[in-house]
Design a protein around this motif. Structure first.
Motif, PDB file in Angstrom:
ATOM      1  N   ASP A   2      46.219  34.399  40.527  1.00  0.00           N
ATOM      2  CA  ASP A   2      46.285  35.859  40.432  1.00  0.00           C
ATOM      3  C   ASP A   2      45.009  36.490  40.982  1.00  0.00           C
ATOM      4  OD1 ASP A   2      48.847  36.125  39.312  1.00  0.00           O
ATOM      5  OD2 ASP A   2      48.077  35.854  37.278  1.00  0.00           O
ATOM      6  N   ALA A   3      43.856  35.889  40.687  1.00  0.00           N
ATOM      7  CA  ALA A   3      42.583  36.404  41.199  1.00  0.00           C
ATOM      8  C   ALA A   3      42.562  36.342  42.721  1.00  0.00           C
ATOM      9  CB  ALA A   3      41.411  35.619  40.618  1.00  0.00           C
ATOM     10  N   LYS A   4      43.036  35.220  43.263  1.00  0.00           N
ATOM     11  CA  LYS A   4      43.076  35.068  44.717  1.00  0.00           C
ATOM     12  C   LYS A   4      43.991  36.116  45.338  1.00  0.00           C
ATOM     13  CE  LYS A   4      43.984  31.910  48.430  1.00  0.00           C
ATOM     14  NZ  LYS A   4      44.812  30.857  48.936  1.00  0.00           N
ATOM     15  N   GLN A   5      45.184  36.278  44.786  1.00  0.00           N
ATOM     16  CA  GLN A   5      46.130  37.243  45.348  1.00  0.00           C
ATOM     17  C   GLN A   5      45.597  38.669  45.205  1.00  0.00           C
ATOM     18  OE1 GLN A   5      50.209  36.774  44.178  1.00  0.00           O
ATOM     19  NE2 GLN A   5      50.860  38.607  45.263  1.00  0.00           N
ATOM     20  N   ALA A   6      44.967  38.984  44.062  1.00  0.00           N
ATOM     21  CA  ALA A   6      44.409  40.323  43.847  1.00  0.00           C
ATOM     22  C   ALA A   6      43.293  40.621  44.835  1.00  0.00           C
ATOM     23  CB  ALA A   6      43.903  40.459  42.418  1.00  0.00           C
ATOM     24  N   SER A   7      42.587  39.587  45.271  1.00  0.00           N
ATOM     25  CA  SER A   7      41.506  39.800  46.231  1.00  0.00           C
ATOM     26  C   SER A   7      42.027  40.020  47.646  1.00  0.00           C
ATOM     27  CB  SER A   7      40.538  38.609  46.221  1.00  0.00           C
ATOM     28  OG  SER A   7      41.122  37.482  46.839  1.00  0.00           O
ATOM     29  N   GLU A   8      43.286  39.658  47.878  1.00  0.00           N
ATOM     30  CA  GLU A   8      43.859  39.756  49.219  1.00  0.00           C
ATOM     31  C   GLU A   8      44.906  40.860  49.365  1.00  0.00           C
ATOM     32  OE1 GLU A   8      45.411  35.807  49.528  1.00  0.00           O
ATOM     33  OE2 GLU A   8      43.478  34.957  50.110  1.00  0.00           O
ATOM     34  N   ASP A   9      45.469  41.323  48.248  1.00  0.00           N
ATOM     35  CA  ASP A   9      46.610  42.240  48.275  1.00  0.00           C
ATOM     36  C   ASP A   9      46.301  43.457  47.404  1.00  0.00           C
ATOM     37  OD1 ASP A   9      49.051  43.553  47.654  1.00  0.00           O
ATOM     38  OD2 ASP A   9      50.197  41.694  47.775  1.00  0.00           O
ATOM     39  N   LYS A  10      46.138  44.620  48.035  1.00  0.00           N
ATOM     40  CA  LYS A  10      45.743  45.835  47.317  1.00  0.00           C
ATOM     41  C   LYS A  10      46.764  46.232  46.247  1.00  0.00           C
ATOM     42  CE  LYS A  10      44.333  50.581  47.965  1.00  0.00           C
ATOM     43  NZ  LYS A  10      42.936  50.832  47.880  1.00  0.00           N
ATOM     44  N   GLU A  11      48.043  46.146  46.549  1.00  0.00           N
ATOM     45  CA  GLU A  11      49.072  46.501  45.566  1.00  0.00           C
ATOM     46  C   GLU A  11      49.020  45.571  44.364  1.00  0.00           C
ATOM     47  OE1 GLU A  11      53.013  47.051  47.137  1.00  0.00           O
ATOM     48  OE2 GLU A  11      52.242  48.200  48.843  1.00  0.00           O
ATOM     49  N   TYR A  12      48.850  44.293  44.616  1.00  0.00           N
ATOM     50  CA  TYR A  12      48.763  43.316  43.527  1.00  0.00           C
ATOM     51  C   TYR A  12      47.502  43.558  42.709  1.00  0.00           C
ATOM     52  CZ  TYR A  12      49.517  38.929  41.094  1.00  0.00           C
ATOM     53  OH  TYR A  12      49.757  37.986  40.125  1.00  0.00           O
ATOM     54  N   HIS A  13      46.421  43.880  43.398  1.00  0.00           N
ATOM     55  CA  HIS A  13      45.157  44.211  42.742  1.00  0.00           C
ATOM     56  C   HIS A  13      45.365  45.377  41.766  1.00  0.00           C
ATOM     57  CE1 HIS A  13      40.731  45.026  42.692  1.00  0.00           C
ATOM     58  NE2 HIS A  13      41.172  46.237  42.453  1.00  0.00           N
ATOM     59  N   THR A  14      46.016  46.418  42.232  1.00  0.00           N
ATOM     60  CA  THR A  14      46.283  47.586  41.395  1.00  0.00           C
ATOM     61  C   THR A  14      47.146  47.212  40.200  1.00  0.00           C
ATOM     62  OG1 THR A  14      46.099  49.038  43.320  1.00  0.00           O
ATOM     63  CG2 THR A  14      47.252  49.922  41.403  1.00  0.00           C
ATOM     64  N   ARG A  15      48.142  46.377  40.429  1.00  0.00           N
ATOM     65  CA  ARG A  15      49.025  45.946  39.337  1.00  0.00           C
ATOM     66  C   ARG A  15      48.259  45.138  38.287  1.00  0.00           C
ATOM     67  NH1 ARG A  15      53.653  42.924  41.613  1.00  0.00           N
ATOM     68  NH2 ARG A  15      53.023  41.015  40.609  1.00  0.00           N
ATOM     69  N   MET A  16      47.368  44.272  38.732  1.00  0.00           N
ATOM     70  CA  MET A  16      46.571  43.481  37.799  1.00  0.00           C
ATOM     71  C   MET A  16      45.616  44.379  37.007  1.00  0.00           C
ATOM     72  SD  MET A  16      47.331  40.209  37.871  1.00  0.00           S
ATOM     73  CE  MET A  16      48.976  40.888  37.788  1.00  0.00           C
ATOM     74  N   MET A  17      45.033  45.391  37.665  1.00  0.00           N
ATOM     75  CA  MET A  17      44.131  46.322  36.979  1.00  0.00           C
ATOM     76  C   MET A  17      44.892  47.024  35.850  1.00  0.00           C
ATOM     77  SD  MET A  17      41.016  46.457  38.566  1.00  0.00           S
ATOM     78  CE  MET A  17      40.342  48.090  38.554  1.00  0.00           C
ATOM     79  N   LYS A  18      46.100  47.478  36.131  1.00  0.00           N
ATOM     80  CA  LYS A  18      46.906  48.158  35.116  1.00  0.00           C
ATOM     81  C   LYS A  18      47.278  47.205  33.992  1.00  0.00           C
ATOM     82  CE  LYS A  18      48.842  51.685  38.129  1.00  0.00           C
ATOM     83  NZ  LYS A  18      50.035  52.183  38.823  1.00  0.00           N
ATOM     84  N   GLU A  19      47.722  45.999  34.370  1.00  0.00           N
ATOM     85  CA  GLU A  19      48.139  45.018  33.374  1.00  0.00           C
ATOM     86  C   GLU A  19      47.013  44.684  32.397  1.00  0.00           C
ATOM     87  OE1 GLU A  19      49.008  40.282  33.361  1.00  0.00           O
ATOM     88  OE2 GLU A  19      50.108  41.445  34.870  1.00  0.00           O
ATOM     89  N   LEU A  20      45.794  44.609  32.915  1.00  0.00           N
ATOM     90  CA  LEU A  20      44.661  44.218  32.084  1.00  0.00           C
ATOM     91  C   LEU A  20      43.904  45.398  31.499  1.00  0.00           C
ATOM     92  CD1 LEU A  20      43.458  41.234  34.289  1.00  0.00           C
ATOM     93  CD2 LEU A  20      44.711  41.133  32.132  1.00  0.00           C
ATOM     94  N   GLY A  21      44.412  46.603  31.735  1.00  0.00           N
ATOM     95  CA  GLY A  21      43.828  47.798  31.133  1.00  0.00           C
ATOM     96  C   GLY A  21      42.489  48.195  31.712  1.00  0.00           C
ATOM     97  N   ILE A  22      42.315  47.974  33.009  1.00  0.00           N
ATOM     98  CA  ILE A  22      41.076  48.343  33.690  1.00  0.00           C
ATOM     99  C   ILE A  22      41.354  49.575  34.531  1.00  0.00           C
ATOM    100  CG2 ILE A  22      39.299  47.600  35.312  1.00  0.00           C
ATOM    101  CD1 ILE A  22      40.180  44.688  34.624  1.00  0.00           C
ATOM    102  N   SER A  23      40.528  50.603  34.337  1.00  0.00           N
ATOM    103  CA  SER A  23      40.756  51.822  35.129  1.00  0.00           C
ATOM    104  C   SER A  23      39.658  52.036  36.143  1.00  0.00           C
ATOM    105  CB  SER A  23      40.843  53.035  34.228  1.00  0.00           C
ATOM    106  OG  SER A  23      39.737  53.127  33.381  1.00  0.00           O
TER     107      SER A  23
END
Length: 56
Positions: A35-56
């Protein structure tokens, strides 16, 4: 005026960097390496992970 805008821009960059670091820390702490690797490469996935983990 430019000095003020530069300070605002720099603060935004610092906050963004802190958010990315927090996201990576949370993902690594949960052993979510892929997930960390994909979040570092994919902006949409990054945004989804930020929301999932409660990071604004």
């Amino acid at each position: 005026m430019c000095d003020v805008l530069d300070k605002v821009e720099n603060r935004g960059k610092a906050e963004g960097a802190n958010s990315v670091a927090l996201l990576m820390k949370k993902l690594f702490d949960q052993n979510r390496i892929e997930d960390a690797k994909q979040a570092s490469e994919d902006k949409e996935y990054h945004t989804r992970m930020m929301k999932e983990l409660g990071i604004s």
